[in-house]
Design a protein around this motif. Sequence first.
Motif, short mmCIF file in Angstrom:
data_model
loop_
_atom_site.label_atom_id
_atom_site.label_comp_id
_atom_site.label_asym_id
_atom_site.label_seq_id
_atom_site.Cartn_x
_atom_site.Cartn_y
_atom_site.Cartn_z
N GLY A 198 -2.61 17.90 -7.36
CA GLY A 198 -3.70 17.78 -8.38
C GLY A 198 -5.09 17.17 -7.60
O GLY A 198 -6.18 17.15 -8.39
N LEU A 199 -4.79 16.78 -6.25
CA LEU A 199 -5.71 16.07 -5.48
C LEU A 199 -6.55 17.02 -4.80
O LEU A 199 -6.22 18.39 -4.67
N SER A 200 -8.00 16.78 -4.66
CA SER A 200 -8.83 17.59 -3.87
C SER A 200 -8.45 17.59 -2.52
O SER A 200 -7.64 16.92 -1.86
N GLU A 201 -8.88 18.49 -1.85
CA GLU A 201 -8.29 18.71 -0.31
C GLU A 201 -8.77 17.45 0.47
O GLU A 201 -8.24 17.01 1.37
N GLU A 202 -10.03 17.18 -0.02
CA GLU A 202 -10.67 15.69 0.69
C GLU A 202 -9.98 14.82 0.37
O GLU A 202 -9.28 13.89 1.33
N ASN A 203 -9.32 14.55 -0.90
CA ASN A 203 -8.37 13.31 -1.04
C ASN A 203 -7.02 13.55 -0.37
O ASN A 203 -6.25 12.51 -0.08
N LYS A 204 -6.60 14.90 -0.18
CA LYS A 204 -5.09 14.92 0.20
C LYS A 204 -5.25 14.40 1.69
O LYS A 204 -4.33 13.95 2.01
N THR A 205 -6.39 14.90 2.40
CA THR A 205 -6.43 14.49 4.03
C THR A 205 -6.83 13.21 3.83
O THR A 205 -5.85 12.47 4.81
N ALA A 206 -7.41 12.64 3.01
CA ALA A 206 -7.70 10.98 3.17
C ALA A 206 -6.32 10.20 3.01
O ALA A 206 -6.01 9.32 3.59
N LEU A 207 -5.48 10.55 2.03
CA LEU A 207 -4.27 10.08 1.51
C LEU A 207 -3.18 10.23 2.94
O LEU A 207 -2.54 9.08 3.39
N ARG A 208 -3.10 11.39 3.06
CA ARG A 208 -2.38 11.66 4.50
C ARG A 208 -2.66 10.70 5.49
O ARG A 208 -2.10 10.11 6.38
N ASP A 209 -4.10 10.64 6.02
CA ASP A 209 -4.54 9.99 7.16
C ASP A 209 -4.51 8.51 7.10
O ASP A 209 -3.85 7.99 7.99
N TRP B 38 0.89 -1.27 -0.22
CA TRP B 38 -0.02 -0.11 -0.08
C TRP B 38 0.74 1.27 -0.15
O TRP B 38 0.51 2.20 -0.61
N PHE B 39 1.84 1.17 0.46
CA PHE B 39 2.97 2.37 0.55
C PHE B 39 3.39 2.45 -0.86
O PHE B 39 3.32 3.63 -1.41
N GLU B 40 3.94 1.52 -1.60
CA GLU B 40 4.07 1.57 -2.96
C GLU B 40 2.99 2.06 -3.88
O GLU B 40 3.44 2.79 -4.83
N ARG B 41 1.93 1.54 -3.44
CA ARG B 41 0.97 1.99 -4.48
C ARG B 41 0.46 3.50 -4.19
O ARG B 41 -0.05 4.15 -5.06
N THR B 42 0.50 3.87 -3.05
CA THR B 42 0.39 5.54 -2.76
C THR B 42 1.49 6.29 -3.02
O THR B 42 1.13 7.76 -2.73
N ASP B 43 2.90 5.93 -2.90
CA ASP B 43 3.92 6.82 -3.02
C ASP B 43 3.92 7.73 -3.96
O ASP B 43 4.20 9.04 -4.08
N LEU B 44 3.44 7.35 -5.21
CA LEU B 44 3.23 8.01 -6.44
C LEU B 44 2.47 9.39 -6.37
O LEU B 44 2.72 10.35 -6.63
N TRP B 45 1.26 9.01 -5.51
CA TRP B 45 0.58 10.37 -4.92
C TRP B 45 1.02 11.31 -4.30
O TRP B 45 0.64 12.39 -4.26
N MET B 46 2.22 11.17 -3.51
CA MET B 46 2.65 11.87 -2.78
C MET B 46 3.78 12.72 -3.42
O MET B 46 4.18 13.84 -3.02
N LEU B 47 4.17 12.49 -4.59
CA LEU B 47 4.98 13.26 -5.38
C LEU B 47 4.23 14.75 -5.40
O LEU B 47 3.06 14.68 -5.76
N ALA B 48 4.93 15.79 -5.27
CA ALA B 48 4.41 17.23 -5.27
C ALA B 48 3.59 17.25 -6.62
O ALA B 48 2.28 17.91 -6.28
N ASP B 49 3.81 17.20 -7.69
CA ASP B 49 3.06 17.56 -9.02
C ASP B 49 1.48 16.77 -8.70
O ASP B 49 0.43 17.13 -9.34
N ARG B 50 1.75 15.52 -8.34
CA ARG B 50 0.49 14.71 -8.41
C ARG B 50 -0.45 15.03 -7.11
O ARG B 50 -1.51 15.17 -7.22
N PHE B 51 0.35 15.37 -6.04
CA PHE B 51 -0.38 15.61 -4.93
C PHE B 51 -1.31 16.98 -4.82
O PHE B 51 -2.29 16.84 -4.49
#
Length: 87
Positions: free
Chosen positions: A50-61, A35-48
């Motif tokens: 592009g996420l909604s605030e709700e999705n950013k919070t959900a991903l961080r949590d 799961w860390f490998e699946r979500t690592d890509l979304w933590m890159l600044a350019d991808r992150f």
Amino acid sequence: MISRTVTTTGEGGEILSQTQRDVSWDEIRSVRREWFERTDLWMLADRFEGLSEENKTALRDFRQQMRELPQTHADDPNAAADAFPTA
């Protein structure tokens, strides 16, 4: 995300029994790593960004809960599996 339920069914698909299997810390670590490998890509600044605030919070949590899992349930891998966060 880690199912401990083992279901035995009959020929007609009826449930005959359900039990809980034991898991190991190795299994939990493996699933966490995936799961860390699946979500690592979304933590890159350019991808992150592009996420909604709700999705950013959900991903961080979600990632924080996965990091805390071994400390929160240090004595019981089964409890850790049962409390594994959902994506």
